[in-house]
Design an enzyme around this catalytic site. Sequence first.
Site, short mmCIF file in Angstrom:
data_model
loop_
_atom_site.label_atom_id
_atom_site.label_comp_id
_atom_site.label_asym_id
_atom_site.label_seq_id
_atom_site.Cartn_x
_atom_site.Cartn_y
_atom_site.Cartn_z
N GLY A 25 15.74 2.95 3.82
CA GLY A 25 15.54 3.13 5.26
C GLY A 25 14.15 3.60 5.62
O GLY A 25 13.21 3.53 4.84
N HIS A 28 9.20 0.31 7.63
CA HIS A 28 7.81 0.11 8.02
C HIS A 28 7.58 -1.40 8.08
O HIS A 28 8.48 -2.20 7.75
CB HIS A 28 6.84 0.81 7.06
CG HIS A 28 7.10 0.52 5.61
ND1 HIS A 28 6.96 -0.73 5.07
CD2 HIS A 28 7.52 1.32 4.60
CE1 HIS A 28 7.25 -0.69 3.78
NE2 HIS A 28 7.61 0.54 3.47
N GLY A 30 6.17 -3.38 6.21
CA GLY A 30 6.45 -4.10 4.96
C GLY A 30 7.91 -4.50 4.87
O GLY A 30 8.23 -5.66 4.55
N HIS A 31 8.83 -3.57 5.19
CA HIS A 31 10.26 -3.92 5.18
C HIS A 31 10.51 -5.09 6.13
O HIS A 31 11.27 -6.01 5.81
CB HIS A 31 11.12 -2.75 5.70
CG HIS A 31 11.22 -1.58 4.78
ND1 HIS A 31 10.65 -0.36 5.06
CD2 HIS A 31 11.87 -1.42 3.59
CE1 HIS A 31 10.93 0.50 4.10
NE2 HIS A 31 11.66 -0.11 3.19
N GLN A 55 19.19 9.17 -7.14
CA GLN A 55 17.93 8.70 -7.72
C GLN A 55 16.76 9.64 -7.45
O GLN A 55 15.64 9.38 -7.88
CB GLN A 55 17.61 7.28 -7.26
CG GLN A 55 17.17 7.14 -5.81
CD GLN A 55 16.99 5.68 -5.43
OE1 GLN A 55 17.95 4.95 -5.22
NE2 GLN A 55 15.74 5.25 -5.33
N GLY A 141 11.00 -5.38 -4.23
CA GLY A 141 9.55 -5.50 -4.10
C GLY A 141 8.83 -5.27 -5.42
O GLY A 141 9.25 -4.49 -6.26
N ASP A 144 7.57 -1.56 -6.65
CA ASP A 144 8.33 -0.78 -7.63
C ASP A 144 8.50 -1.67 -8.87
O ASP A 144 9.59 -2.18 -9.14
CB ASP A 144 9.69 -0.39 -7.06
CG ASP A 144 9.55 0.58 -5.91
OD1 ASP A 144 9.37 1.77 -6.17
OD2 ASP A 144 9.60 0.14 -4.75
N GLN A 147 11.10 -0.71 -11.51
CA GLN A 147 12.44 -0.86 -10.92
C GLN A 147 12.87 -2.33 -10.93
O GLN A 147 14.02 -2.66 -11.23
CB GLN A 147 12.44 -0.32 -9.50
CG GLN A 147 13.70 -0.66 -8.71
CD GLN A 147 13.74 0.02 -7.35
OE1 GLN A 147 14.03 1.20 -7.26
NE2 GLN A 147 13.46 -0.73 -6.29
N SER A 179 4.46 2.26 2.34
CA SER A 179 5.54 3.07 1.77
C SER A 179 6.08 3.95 2.89
O SER A 179 5.31 4.40 3.75
CB SER A 179 4.97 3.95 0.66
OG SER A 179 5.85 5.02 0.39
O1 PAF Z 1 13.52 0.73 -3.88
C1 PAF Z 1 14.35 1.34 -3.18
O2 PAF Z 1 14.20 1.43 -1.97
C2 PAF Z 1 15.57 1.96 -3.84
O3 PAF Z 1 15.29 2.38 -5.14
C3 PAF Z 1 16.81 1.03 -3.84
C4 PAF Z 1 16.56 -0.25 -4.60
C5 PAF Z 1 17.17 0.70 -2.40
C6 PAF Z 1 18.00 1.73 -4.48
O4 PAF Z 1 18.38 2.88 -3.77
#
Ligand code: PAF
Length: 295
Positions: A25, A28, A30-31, A55, A141, A144, A147, A179
């Site tokens: 959430g 910005h 970018g999203h 996390q 993205g 990350d 990730q 970010s």
């Molecule tokens: O990159 C993120 O925004 C978070 O790590 C994700 C993938 C939504 C998991 O909570």
Amino acid sequence: MEVTSTFAETRGLYGGTVGLLPTLGFFHEGHLRLMGLLRERCDTLVVSLFVNPTQFNDPGDFDAYPRDIERDSELAGGAGVDILFAPSVEEVYGGVSITTVEVTGVTDEMEGRHRPGHFVGVATVVAKLFAGLRPEMAMFGRKDAQQLVVLRAMTSDLRFPIEIVEAPVVREPDGLALSSRNVRLGSTGREKALAISRGLFQASEQVDAGEGRGERLEATVGRSIRSLQVDYVKLASLKTMKPIADLSEPAVLAVAASVDGIRLIDNVMFDWIEGRPRPDRGVFLDELSTLTSLP
Ligand code: PAF
């Protein structure tokens, strides 16, 4: 746009192919651009908004994470999202909830080393989103980078029939990677943070000029960010996410550093095209209006 809070009601609204953009959430630009790119690929566009407590290895960081669901709903509606899925912690973690997902090896270094438990939290919540929402595709993205590699491995190992769509790093015209944390940088903090992308771009120029030694590339970035509190600057293989000495395979030059206590990450990936590494600096907001498909 519908705003939902349970997996079942969300699935009940589907029609055609479903694309999921998982987010924490506080949207910005970018999203919004990523929503636009995924919009073109699916019939039902679902954006999940869940500040996943498991996390955040630092409780202070979890508390300070910006949240504004009303603003997010307005922005998502304007970006063509069909469903904004904003579940409670109970919906995601309620019930027995004694199962976690741990991806090994690719989580040993960088973010995995500096944020113990982080990737178990990410892999577990994304597995829950995949199982509960059952999309055909999901977008993550390149910002990350680790990730992305972790979630590709998890998706393949657990046989989720879900296509992972990679999204580019989105940057301000001056290079700062977008970010949700940037709102916490004051104007001097923002100025200091620019040293990260500047260092990465200088290293990319060295690569374009033929430099491939990891220590040289890391030193270039290190010099640029010497006034920040640096967690790591690493050239790592995109396959293993382990440090490599030379740029002899697809790799990422990744950085994590704090500016006035705000932790930022950024990277340049080196894709292998026509036998040599090509830096992917991402896309800049002033170029994005002309970007109609994923690079
Ligand atoms: O990159 C993120 O925004 C978070 O790590 C994700 C993938 C939504 C998991 O909570």
